[in-house]
Structure formats: structure tokens, C-alpha cells
Design an enzyme around this catalytic site. Structure first.
Site, PDB file in Angstrom:
ATOM      1  N   ASP A 415      71.140 -59.747  49.485  1.00  0.00           N
ATOM      2  CA  ASP A 415      70.816 -59.172  50.789  1.00  0.00           C
ATOM      3  C   ASP A 415      72.103 -58.615  51.425  1.00  0.00           C
ATOM      4  O   ASP A 415      73.199 -58.957  51.002  1.00  0.00           O
ATOM      5  CB  ASP A 415      70.214 -60.289  51.662  1.00  0.00           C
ATOM      6  N   ASP A 507      65.040 -53.759  55.958  1.00  0.00           N
ATOM      7  CA  ASP A 507      64.447 -54.464  57.106  1.00  0.00           C
ATOM      8  C   ASP A 507      63.611 -53.516  57.968  1.00  0.00           C
ATOM      9  O   ASP A 507      64.067 -52.983  58.979  1.00  0.00           O
ATOM     10  CB  ASP A 507      65.553 -55.129  57.932  1.00  0.00           C
TER      11      ASP A 507
END
Ligand SMILES: *[C@@H]1O[C@H](CO)[C@@H](O)[C@H](O)[C@H]1NC(C)=O
Ligand SMILES: *[C@@H]1O[C@H](CO)[C@@H](O)[C@H](O)[C@H]1NC(C)=O
Ligand SMILES: *[C@@H]1O[C@H](CO)[C@@H](O)[C@H](O)[C@H]1NC(C)=O
Ligand SMILES: *[C@@H]1O[C@H](CO)[C@@H](O)[C@H](O)[C@H]1NC(C)=O
Ligand SMILES: *[C@@H]1O[C@H](CO)[C@@H](O)[C@H](O)[C@H]1NC(C)=O
Ligand SMILES: *[C@@H]1O[C@H](CO)[C@@H](O)[C@H](O)[C@H]1NC(C)=O
Ligand SMILES: *[C@@H]1O[C@H](CO)[C@@H](O)[C@H](O)[C@H]1NC(C)=O
Ligand SMILES: *[C@@H]1O[C@H](CO)[C@@H](O)[C@H](O)[C@H]1NC(C)=O
Ligand SMILES: *[C@@H]1O[C@H](CO)[C@@H](O)[C@H](O)[C@H]1NC(C)=O
Ligand SMILES: *[C@@H]1O[C@H](CO)[C@@H](O)[C@H](O)[C@H]1NC(C)=O
Length: 740
Positions: A415, A507
Site C-alpha cells: 500500500d 482509494d
């Protein structure tokens, strides 16, 4: 099945014949000296050329790049290096042919001599078609333009190529723009969360292009000129390959021979991947596995998100919350047969267990003004590990191996992998409460391989490489062979598809508009060569201006979730994730399981998980085709119908929503996700299929078995339990994995 074997054998014979007829390169390459600059042009792979250009100082040939030398397929057996066999000054015309492509130097204004490169395709009848040339209108700047903005020897390069107003441009990595044809766009080559700009494109004129540069910069696709800018470079490097217009499978084969073929993923990974922000401790994960077990729901992987560590950069689970990791993964396996994945961030806080050693060994990125922090997050100053440093990659892997891999968590979610900072430098050091959209560029990070400007685009790629090297070392296998485990990355770059690594769209917000934007984003990922792509079903986070967004107890969000989730059945990987709110609890870590969306919706969600497993043979066959030839899994309509249906070609040019929101999942399934609320019926355009003996193949609506001729817009029933989808051929062929 009999047919597919026949076609497969036939295909192999055809390839051999084509290679025998292949027009062998007429030279090993030429080097043109043009004043203070030099240009090296080499035949490269089938039907392609690689060009390198530099002012003054020759490159070493060891510069960072992303194309294989030699390419995975091509007439030549050995690496080209910096070789050539003809040298001349930029005042004469020179020509080089490779397969069906010619490069020729030319001048301006009818001047017979020339310093400009022009690229042509040789047609079947021997005529030549100009694909593009270096663009320099009379008395304007050189198409290869250099300027020196810093104190060192690195320069800024701007290279311009001709285009025409009707050219269509596909690929360029991913943006959030509802656009498949990038003509007219200006795209910064800077990574952000949800933006992975990448300079690889396919043209509807029948060529593909790779700007093989690690630096940040810009891509501009204008009316008459395409321009690529690199902020800081020591050599300019690009590759161009040709194919018949409309033959995108061949273009993808040629491009992936340069940049990398996707390996086949492990079969287990093609099921359903369960994730949320976030399962907080060992007992919660075991309870989750028990739920899947008791409800008899198949699940292929369970994911642990961030904040599961004691400090950023520990790269291990916090033992206070995860007392026995090996026991947990074993229990999960025993209950569900699922693999596990854990998140890691590249950030190392100064209270991390690894900080001092990494700093002492030079494994942390720095800034151009010293060893300072590169960002902060939630109260901790951090420095990112330096993925461009092989020692740092090894350190990262060894830590992950010790803390996770050897304890049964064998898959890694990389991430915040965007590089520079944590990828969100537009916020105030990662905290958006006071200042949003900070008006200066990414932090001035410095890596072993160079500055953020010169190698910033390498960062996420090298981060994927760290996990790849770890896996390959562990299993004594080579890149390109089947994967046993995988990583999931928020970013990537040219040729990322060569790694056992999925790219996801980042996101996203939990609103309809964002659901719609993901479709074109996935189609651009495909055109860029990334076959391993997915997203967060339901969107990652609430839109603060929409009260119901990401709240699992509202009917509005439940509807959005069901529509989004059903679509993920027809992505290369089927995965849910996100931060969820609910009525009974404050905060954003509410439930996100298939049974969390109300009694009425649970059976709908489960039906798609089961459908995904029923499609296993088909999905596996798509991945093995992708491996063999680069043939894409998610297919924008132009890939299959540009030549058989003039409307598809025209609508793709216009970015009409038929072509930005409908696509083929493999050669047989047409998918049209519902992108607005309250729908009971849905209009879908059914493309005209290729004609064979004047017979076009009919489309069958999956949910009614009604058949329709191609070349028309049809309206079909689309209650919330049914995603609009049509198939070509029989349903049995699909279930049997027939992808021919
Ligand atoms: C190019 O320039 C060189 C050096 O002046 C000269 O020797 C050569 O004849 C020129 N070639 C052409 C084709 O004009
Ligand atoms: C040769 O083939 C090209 C491409 O198919 C076509 O555009 C062109 O008109 C043809 N030329 C002749 C002379 O037939
Ligand atoms: C995955 O499934 C395909 C199709 O069923 C099969 O051919 C292949 O061998 C399987 N791969 C592994 C590693 O089990
Ligand atoms: C684990 O997390 C759950 C959910 O937040 C919480 O209810 C439970 O108390 C936690 N258990 C432990 C042992 O920390
Ligand atoms: C920030 O860190 C604190 C502990 O220091 C933690 O309680 C909190 O949940 C974190 N916030 C976020 C947004 O992660
Ligand atoms: C993989 O092995 C090679 C060869 O031993 C080594 O140089 C490299 O650092 C290893 N990579 C990782 C990530 O462990
Ligand atoms: C495309 O847009 C039109 C007009 O806004 C809308 O009616 C239609 O449903 C959309 N189609 C798709 C596939 O999203
Ligand atoms: C959906 O339809 C219902 C009933 O027709 C209506 O009350 C509601 O406002 C609609 N919602 C949206 C988001 O359009
Ligand atoms: C296809 O249709 C055209 C025009 O209707 C006709 O001339 C041609 O012979 C047909 N071809 C075949 C293979 O049936
Ligand atoms: C459609 O056909 C398939 C078999 O091809 C069958 O399983 C399914 O039940 C049929 N659906 C309807 C609605 O008739």
C-alpha cells in the site's frame, strides 16, 4: 473443445510461417550525429525500433529502463546493447527496415538531407503508411529538445511527434477521468493515490509506443503534436512497434514482448478476496474465518490492513494484538482453505524497530537537502525505505519473511507504494484537516538511483520488484513462470505486469460517479498492458458530502454496494475492501462481509461469489492466454469491434459512455455495469461481430437466454440482482473455459 484444439494447432503453424517470411532487419542500427547530439536507432523485436538520443555525453547503456533487451520475441537472438553498423551526420537520408516497419531520416521544407526520424508501416501491397514522425514545423524548436535547469549534467528533454486530429490514443496508465481515448489530454507523469500515469500507448493507426524513461514529466496528446517531457535525464529512450490497424492483440503481443508478459496467477487467487479497513486482531480474523466456514461461503484470501503493526516500518504484526501469527494462519487455512495477505507501508517511523539499522545501512530515502524526513502520517515523521536500493529490497523481504511469510502469511499488500512521499503529498503531510491540496510538488526525495525527478517513476515498480525477488528467491523460480503467491500494489509502471503483482485502482470514494469512473480506468490499465487489475468493491471511503456514502445500514449505499460488487465478478481479480460506517458504531471500521448488507442482499452477493467460482475454467483460460500472447482479459470494445462496427470506432473516438462503460471480459462476455441508482432496466449496445460467410454471431442475454443480433442498442431487464451481461456462443463453452 475439438475446435479450439484445431485452432490452436493452426495458430502455431501460422506463426512459424510468418516468422519464415519475416523481413529481416536491414542493419544492426545506425548512429546519427546531429551537431552536439547523437541519435542511435536499432531494429527491436518484431516490427519495431528502439531510439536513444543524447546531447554531448554518450550513455553507458546501463541506464534505468523497462524494456527487455533483447525483447522476449523477435528475429534477433542477442542483446543489442549500444550496437549499430552505420554512422553518419544528420544531413543525409538513411533508411532501416525491420519486418513491416521502416524508419527513415528526413529534413524539413523539402530539404533532401535530414535529422528527423519518420516511422512507416509497409502494407501487404508494398505501399507505405506514415505512422508518426518527429514533429517540427518549419523554423520552430527541434523535435528533440533539451534544456539544462539544474547545476549538474542532467537535462530536461521534450520530444515531439506528429499526430493527426483523428488519431486515437489508448493506454497511458490509469487516471480517474471516464476517458478511454486520451486524445486531447495532458497527463502529468507523477504518481498519486488513484493516478498511475504511465507512458505506454496504442494508436488506432496501428502502432504502439513506450517512452522508456524513469523520470517524472508529462504526456501531451494534442491535435497535431504528441509531446513527451522528462524532467531530468541523461539519455532519452523510446520504442515504437507497428501492427495492422485494428489488430490490438498483435500490438499487445509486441508491446508485452518488450515490457513483460504477465505470469499465470495461482488458481486459488482467482476466487473471492475478503478485505476491509480493518480486522484489528487475531481473534477477529479467526472469527471471520469461522463465519465463512459456518456459512459455507468460499473465500480465497483474507486480508489484514494497516495499523496492524506497532510502528510504521516494523514490517511485522503487533504482538500485543496478534500473539500467534502461525497459529492464526493455520486456523484460517483449516477453516476456509484461504490464503492470507497483510498490508505493509513503505514508511519507516523513527520509533520503528528497523529505523536505526536502515538508516545506518543507507536503506532509507533522503531529501536533496539532507537525510531529513520525507513525510509524516498520524503524528509520526517518516522516511520511506529506498526501493531503488537492492540492499533495502533484500532487507525488506528478509523482515517480511521472518515476520509473515514463515508464519503462513505469504501474500503482501504494498500500500502507499506511489513513491516520493506516502503518495498523498497534496494533503498537509498526510493530514487533510487544515490544508487540502498543497500547491507544491512531491517532496524532493532522493534515492540510491537518483532524485525524485530523475527516477521517481521507478519507485513503485522497484517496490513490486522487492516482493517479486523475494518470492522468486524463496521458490527458486524465475520471473515469468507461474506465481505461487502475489502482491497487491497501489501503483506500478511500464512492464509491472511481469511481476506476480496486482494493481488496484486506489482509494476511491463510495459514490456512483466513482463506480462509473473505474470502468474506463480498468480499460486504460488493460491498454497499458496491466492484465492483473482490480479495485475496492463498494469504493474505499465515504464521500463526506454524501450522508449515506459507505454507510452499510443505508438503503442507498447497500444498492451501490450490490451493483459495485456484482461487477467485480468480471474483473481479473474479485476483491472487496474499504472503510465502512454503520448506525450502531462510531468510526469507519464497520462490517464489510457478504452478509453485512441486509438479509435481502446477502443471497445476491453470495450468488456472484458462486458465479465467480463457476467461471473458474474461463478465468484461468483467460490468464493463460494473457501469459502466452499478451491477449488482454478486460477488453475495451475497440479491441474486438473497431473493424467490424463503425459505430464502435466512432463512439470510442468521442468517449461515448458505451465505449467507456461497456467492455468484454475475455472474448465471450459483454459486461455493462449499472452505474446509477434505482435502475430496473438498462440500455446496452451490442456490437456488430465479425462476419464469417455473412453470418454474424448473436448475443445472448445471460439472465433470460433471449438472443439479439449485433449492431443495435437494446433495453434489457436489470433488477438489482442482475448485472447486464451478454454472451457469445453457448454458456457451456464459457463454463468449459473455451476462449477461442
Ligand atoms: C554532410 O556533411 C558532411 C560534412 O560537411 C559532408 O562531408 C557530406 O558531404 C554531407 N552530406 C550530404 C549528403 O550533404
Ligand atoms: C495498399 O494497401 C493499403 C492498406 O491496406 C491501402 O490503404 C492502399 O490503398 C493500397 N494501395 C493500393 C495501390 O492498392
Ligand atoms: C489451474 O487450473 C487450470 C485449469 O483448470 C489447470 O490447467 C492448471 O493446471 C491449474 N494450475 C495449477 C497450478 O493448479
Ligand atoms: C479484537 O477486535 C475486536 C473488534 O475491534 C474487539 O471487539 C475485540 O475486543 C478485540 N479483541 C482483542 C483480544 O483485542
Ligand atoms: C493514529 O494513531 C493513534 C495512536 O497513536 C490511533 O489510536 C489512531 O487510530 C490513529 N489514527 C488513524 C487515522 O489511523
Ligand atoms: C534474491 O536473491 C539474489 C541472489 O542471491 C539477491 O541478490 C537478492 O538480494 C535477493 N532479493 C531479495 C529481495 O531477497
Ligand atoms: C450513457 O448515458 C446515457 C445518457 O446520460 C444514459 O441514458 C445511459 O444509461 C448511459 N449508458 C451507460 C452504459 O452508462
Ligand atoms: C429511487 O426511487 C424511489 C422510488 O421511486 C425514490 O423515492 C428515490 O428518490 C429514488 N432514489 C434516487 C437516488 O433516485
Ligand atoms: C455476402 O453478401 C454479399 C452481399 O449480400 C454477397 O455478394 C456475397 O456473395 C455474400 N457472401 C457469402 C460468402 O455468402
Ligand atoms: C439459460 O440457459 C442455461 C443453459 O444454457 C440454463 O442453465 C438457464 O437456466 C437458462 N435460463 C433461463 C432463464 O431460461
Amino acid at each position: 473443445m475439438w475446435f479450439s484444439i484445431l485452432f490452436a494447432a493452426f495458430g502455431a503453424i501460422a506463426t512459424v510461417a510468418a516468422e519464415q517470411d519475416y523481413h529481416q532487419p536491414t542493419s544492426k542500427g545506425f548512429r546519427m550525429q546531429h551537431g552536439f547530439e547523437a541519435v542511435l536507432v536499432q531494429p527491436f523485436g518484431y516490427d519495431g525500433f528502439r531510439v536513444r538520443a543524447w546531447p554531448f555525453r554518450p550513455p553507458t547503456g546501463q541506464e534505468i529502463g523497462f524494456v527487455y533487451d533483447p525483447p522476449l520475441e523477435g528475429p534477433e537472438g542477442e542483446a543489442h546493447g549500444m550496437s549499430f553498423d552505420t554512422a553518419f551526420l544528420g544531413n543525409r537520408t538513411e533508411e532501416l527496415r525491420n519486418g513491416n516497419m521502416i524508419v527513415r531520416t528526413s529534413g524539413w521544407g523539402g530539404n533532401p538531407g535530414g535529422y528527423r526520424l519518420a516511422f512507416y508501416r509497409v502494407e501487404g501491397n508494398g505501399s507505405e503508411t506514415l505512422l508518426t514522425n518527429e514533429y517540427a514545423p518549419l523554423k520552430s524548436i527541434n523535435p528533440r529538445y533539451y534544456s539544462w535547469k539544474g547545476p549538474g549534467s542532467e537535462f530536461t528533454a521534450e520530444f515531439s511527434f506528429s499526430t493527426t486530429p483523428d488519431e486515437q490514443i489508448y493506454g497511458t496508465g490509469t487516471q480517474q477521468d471516464h476517458i478511454v481515448n486520451k486524445k486531447g489530454m495532458t497527463i502529468d507523469l507523477i504518481n498519486y493515490n488513484t493516478h498511475i500515469p504511465t507512458p505506454v500507448f496504442m494508436s488506432n493507426k496501428g502502432y504502439g509506443f513506450v517512452w522508456n524513461m524513469a523520470s517524472t514529466g508529462r504526456m501531451e496528446f494534442g491535435q497535431l503534436r504528441n509531446r513527451f517531457t522528462s524532467d531530468a535525464a541523461t539519455v532519452v529512450d523510446y520504442v515504437i512497434v507497428a501492427a495492422t490497424p485494428g489488430d490490438y492483440d498483435t500490438l499487445q503481443q509486441r508491446l508485452s514482448a518488450l515490457t513483460g508478459r504477465a505470469p499465470t496467477p495461482p488458481n486459488w487467487s482467482l476466487g473471492y478476496i475478503q478485505s476491509k479497513l480493518r480486522y484489528e486482531n487475531q481473534s477477529e480474523v479467526i472469527q471471520l474465518a469461522e463465519q465463512f466456514h459456518e456459512r459455507n461461503i468460499p473465500v480465497s484470501m483474507i486480508v489484514i490492513d494497516y495499523q496492524s503493526w506497532a510502528h510504521q516500518g516494523d514490517w511485522g504484526l503487533d504482538p500485543r494484538l496478534w500473539p500467534d501469527v502461525a497459529k492464526m494462519s493455520e486456523k484460517v487455512k483449516q477453516l476456509t482453505n484461504a490464503e492470507m495477505m497483510a498490508s505493509l507501508w513503505p514508511s519507516v517511523a523513527d520509533d520503528s524497530l528497523n529505523y536505526l539499522e536502515m538508516m545506518a545501512r543507507g536503506f532509507l530515502s533522503a531529501t536533496r537537502s539532507g537525510p531529513g524526513t520525507t513525510d509524516s502520517w498520524n503524528g509520526s515523521y517518516i522516511r520511506n525505505y529506498d526501493s531503488t536500493n537492492p540492499g533495502a529490497r533484500k532487507f525488506l523481504w528478509n523482515t517480511l519473511k521472518r515476520n509473515y511469510f514463515d508464519k503462513g502469511i505469504k501474500n503482501f499488500w504494498i500500500d502507499q507504494a506511489d513513491g516520493g512521499s506516502l503518495g498523498e503529498a497534496y494533503e498537509n503531510n498526510g493530514q487533510s484537516d487544515y490544508i487540502q491540496s498543497v500547491p507544491f510538488p512531491m517532496p524532493d526525495a532522493l534515492y540510491a538511483a537518483g532524485t525524485q525527478s530523475s527516477v521517481g517513476k521507478l519507485y513503485p515498480w522497484a517496490h513490486q520488484q522487492a516482493i517479486e525477488e523475494g518470492y522468486r528467491n524463496e521458490s527458486s523460480t524465475k520471473t515469468g513462470t507461474p506465481c505461487e503467491y502475489l502482491s497487491l500494489s497501489r501503483s506500478g509502471y511500464i512492464g509491472s505486469q511481469r511481476f506476480c503483482s496486482i494493481i488496484w485502482s486506489g482509494d476511491t470514494t463510495a459514490v456512483w460517479e466513482t463506480l462509473g469512473a473505474q470502468i474506463a480506468s480498468g480499460l486504460s490499465a488493460a491498454a497499458t498492458g496491466w492484465g492483473w487489475w482490480t479495485l475496492d468493491a463498494g469504493g474505499f471511503q465515504a464521500d463526506p458530502t454524501v450522508p449515506w456514502s459507505a454507510n452499510i445500514d443505508t438503503p442507498q449505499y447497500r444498492e451501490l454496494y450490490v451493483r459495485w460488487f456484482q461487477w467485480t465478478t468480471f474483473l481479473p481479480f474479485m476483491r472487496t475492501h474499504g472503510s465502512r460506517a454503520c448506525d450502531v458504531q462510531h468510526g469507519y471500521t464497520c462490517d464489510n462481509e457478504p452478509w453485512s448488507y441486509g438479509e435481502k442482499n446477502t443471497p445476491i452477493l453470495l450468488s456472484y461469489i458462486h458465479l465467480r467460482y463457476q467461471l473458474a475454467e474461463y478465468v484461468q483460460a483467460l490468464f493463460s492466454q494473457l501469459q502466452r500472447t499478451g491477449r488482454m482479459i478486460m477488453r475495451p470494445l475497440y479491441m474486438d469491434f473497431e473493424t467490424s462496427d463503425a459505430r464502435v470506432a466512432e463512439w470510442t473516438r468521442q468517449n461515448n459512455n458505451v465505449t467507456t462503460q461497456q467492455y468484454m471480459f475475455g472474448p465471450r462476455l459483454l459486461i455493462s455495469p449499472v452505474t446509477v441508482p434505482n435502475v430496473t432496466e438498462w440500455s446496452v449496445y451490442l456490437p456488430q461481430t465479425q462476419t464469417a460467410g455473412n453470418q454474424t454471431k448473436p448475443w445472448t442475454y445471460w439472465w433470460t437466454n433471449q438472443t439479439y443480433a449485433g449492431g443495435q442498442m437494446v433495453k434489457v431487464p436489470a433488477p438489482v440482482e442482475h448485472i447486464p451481461m451478454f454472451h457469445l456462443g453457448s454458456r457451456a463453452d464459457i463454463m468449459n473455459g473455451d476462449v477461442f
